[in-house]
Design an enzyme around this catalytic site. Structure first.
Site, mmCIF file in Angstrom:
data_model
loop_
_atom_site.group_PDB
_atom_site.id
_atom_site.type_symbol
_atom_site.label_atom_id
_atom_site.label_comp_id
_atom_site.label_asym_id
_atom_site.label_seq_id
_atom_site.Cartn_x
_atom_site.Cartn_y
_atom_site.Cartn_z
ATOM 1 N N GLY A 1 8.847 -25.667 118.515
ATOM 2 C CA GLY A 1 7.247 -25.751 118.380
ATOM 3 C C GLY A 1 6.865 -24.852 117.451
ATOM 4 O O GLY A 1 6.014 -25.396 116.279
ATOM 5 N N GLY B 1 23.183 -31.618 106.940
ATOM 6 C CA GLY B 1 23.970 -30.335 106.300
ATOM 7 C C GLY B 1 23.986 -30.303 104.739
ATOM 8 O O GLY B 1 22.859 -30.892 104.050
ATOM 9 N N ARG C 1 25.484 -32.118 102.767
ATOM 10 C CA ARG C 1 25.184 -33.501 102.269
ATOM 11 C C ARG C 1 23.811 -34.218 102.002
ATOM 12 O O ARG C 1 23.662 -35.312 101.663
ATOM 13 C CB ARG C 1 26.069 -34.498 103.197
ATOM 14 C CG ARG C 1 27.589 -34.199 102.793
ATOM 15 C CD ARG C 1 28.567 -35.080 103.611
ATOM 16 N NE ARG C 1 28.341 -34.879 105.102
ATOM 17 C CZ ARG C 1 28.108 -36.042 106.011
ATOM 18 N NH1 ARG C 1 28.065 -37.197 105.514
ATOM 19 N NH2 ARG C 1 27.936 -35.828 107.025
ATOM 20 N N ASP D 1 22.172 -17.578 106.601
ATOM 21 C CA ASP D 1 21.751 -17.794 107.937
ATOM 22 C C ASP D 1 21.019 -18.975 108.078
ATOM 23 O O ASP D 1 19.962 -19.158 107.393
ATOM 24 C CB ASP D 1 20.922 -16.576 108.449
ATOM 25 C CG ASP D 1 20.285 -16.899 110.037
ATOM 26 O OD1 ASP D 1 20.717 -17.684 110.561
ATOM 27 O OD2 ASP D 1 19.748 -15.682 110.469
ATOM 28 N N GLY E 1 16.478 -26.309 110.261
ATOM 29 C CA GLY E 1 16.363 -27.790 110.650
ATOM 30 C C GLY E 1 14.729 -27.663 110.805
ATOM 31 O O GLY E 1 14.236 -28.727 110.745
ATOM 32 N N ASP E 2 14.298 -26.771 111.614
ATOM 33 C CA ASP E 2 12.758 -26.619 111.880
ATOM 34 C C ASP E 2 11.957 -26.540 110.604
ATOM 35 O O ASP E 2 11.029 -27.366 110.667
ATOM 36 C CB ASP E 2 12.466 -25.686 112.787
ATOM 37 C CG ASP E 2 13.048 -25.597 114.063
ATOM 38 O OD1 ASP E 2 13.216 -26.840 114.633
ATOM 39 O OD2 ASP E 2 13.331 -24.692 114.941
ATOM 40 N N ALA F 1 15.503 -21.676 103.153
ATOM 41 C CA ALA F 1 15.473 -21.152 104.437
ATOM 42 C C ALA F 1 16.550 -20.454 104.977
ATOM 43 O O ALA F 1 16.713 -19.309 105.472
ATOM 44 C CB ALA F 1 14.816 -21.908 105.512
ATOM 45 N N GLY G 1 16.885 -15.117 110.213
ATOM 46 C CA GLY G 1 15.855 -15.149 111.005
ATOM 47 C C GLY G 1 15.501 -16.614 111.112
ATOM 48 O O GLY G 1 15.385 -17.381 110.025
#
Length: 302
Positions: free
Chosen positions: A39, A217, A219, A241, A246-247, A277, A282
């Protein structure tokens, strides 16, 4: 406005030469503290994408709460919907060895106290976007989605971390975001026929009458909305990393849609942000600012 209803954690990341076995003590080398929780991560991503964001969640009355909220506070996210509970702040205990393998134990703590009453008190209105994940109790997530839909808000659900869930939740979801594992999991729950990924996304979108976005990913990502298929590539990088990528995608996607961007452009922006990212370690510290994403979009995604 984007209202995020979800988890807020502090990540304790220890580094050691090897992972311990049962009953074994291993001397580590360093310890890091990092804000986390799906969240909180997605709220920060949406904010850095330029959206006005309100966070609805729970933290404890401990010192970890301040650390867990630090970057959200710096981003001037509305934290009036964050409640202090008589449980510890959600904590992830992470040990990473020299080979990059890890062991993780998540202690939900205050996150387990989050209910839809917190969202009702914080408020959600017509035109808002509610962003949900599955790191807080399902009963609250289900009720929050229904409340948002009743108030005329759009609902974006990131089906992560994947677990068996109440399928009624999908009846109140406008945009469903899944990765490959989550896509396979929900299709299995629905006893869906075996299709390729794009056809599976189309089948899911048609069944629930919503937009389904699948991240793939390296792709890229594919989405289906009202029968139309949209695909975007991933950023061509060598990842350092992938934690938080995804977030980052979900937060940027929600921000783009809330800003009125076409689905294709919102997905392209989110994909580039997620790629950037991956170049920093992190979860929250790696989420890029909007200016960096725009620069990369201007330069091209290859």
């Amino acid at each position: 406005m984007i209202v995020v209803f979800g988890s807020i954690n502090i990540d304790l990341i220890g580094h050691a030469p090897t992972l311990m076995r049962p009953g074994e003590t291993v001397l580590g080398t360093s310890l890091e503290f990092s804000p986390g929780g799906k969240g909180g991560n997605q709220a920060l991503a949406a904010s850095r994408a330029g959206a006005a964001v309100k966070m609805v969640g729970c933290v404890g009355g401990d010192d970890f709460a301040t650390r867990a909220l630090s970057l959200l506070s710096e981003a001037e996210i509305d934290l009036s919907g964050v409640r202090r509970m008589d449980r510890h702040t959600g904590t992830a205990l992470i040990i990473v060895d020299d080979a990059g393998e890890n062991m993780i134990t998540v202690l939900p703590g205050a996150n387990s106290r989050l209910t839809a009453a917190a969202l009702e008190q914080a408020g959600i209105d017509q035109g808002d976007y509610l962003l949900l994940q599955l790191e807080t109790p399902m009963e609250g997530v289900l009720a929050a989605a229904a409340l948002a839909r009743a108030n005329g808000a759009k609902v974006v659900l990131n089906l992560a971390p994947f677990m068996d869930f109440d399928l009624r939740l999908l009846d109140n979801v406008d945009v469903l975001v899944v990765n490959e594992t989550e896509l396979a999991g929900v299709l299995k729950m629905l006893d869906a026929p075996e299709f390729d990924e794009t056809t599976s996304v189309s089948w899911l979108s048609e069944k629930f009458g919503n937009t389904v976005v699948a991240t793939l990913g390296s792709r890229g990502a594919v989405a289906v909305a009202a029968g139309a298929v949209t695909s975007v590539p991933s950023l061509k990088i060598k990842p350092i990393d992938t934690v938080g990528a995804g977030d980052t995608f979900v937060g940027y996607l929600a921000a783009g849609l809330a800003d009125g961007l076409a689905l294709s452009l919102a997905m392209e922006t989110a994909s580039v942000a997620a790629g950037i990212a991956c170049l920093t370690a992190g979860a929250q510290p790696s989420i890029p600012e909007r200016s960096s994403v725009q620069d990369r979009l201007t330069a091209g995604t290859q």
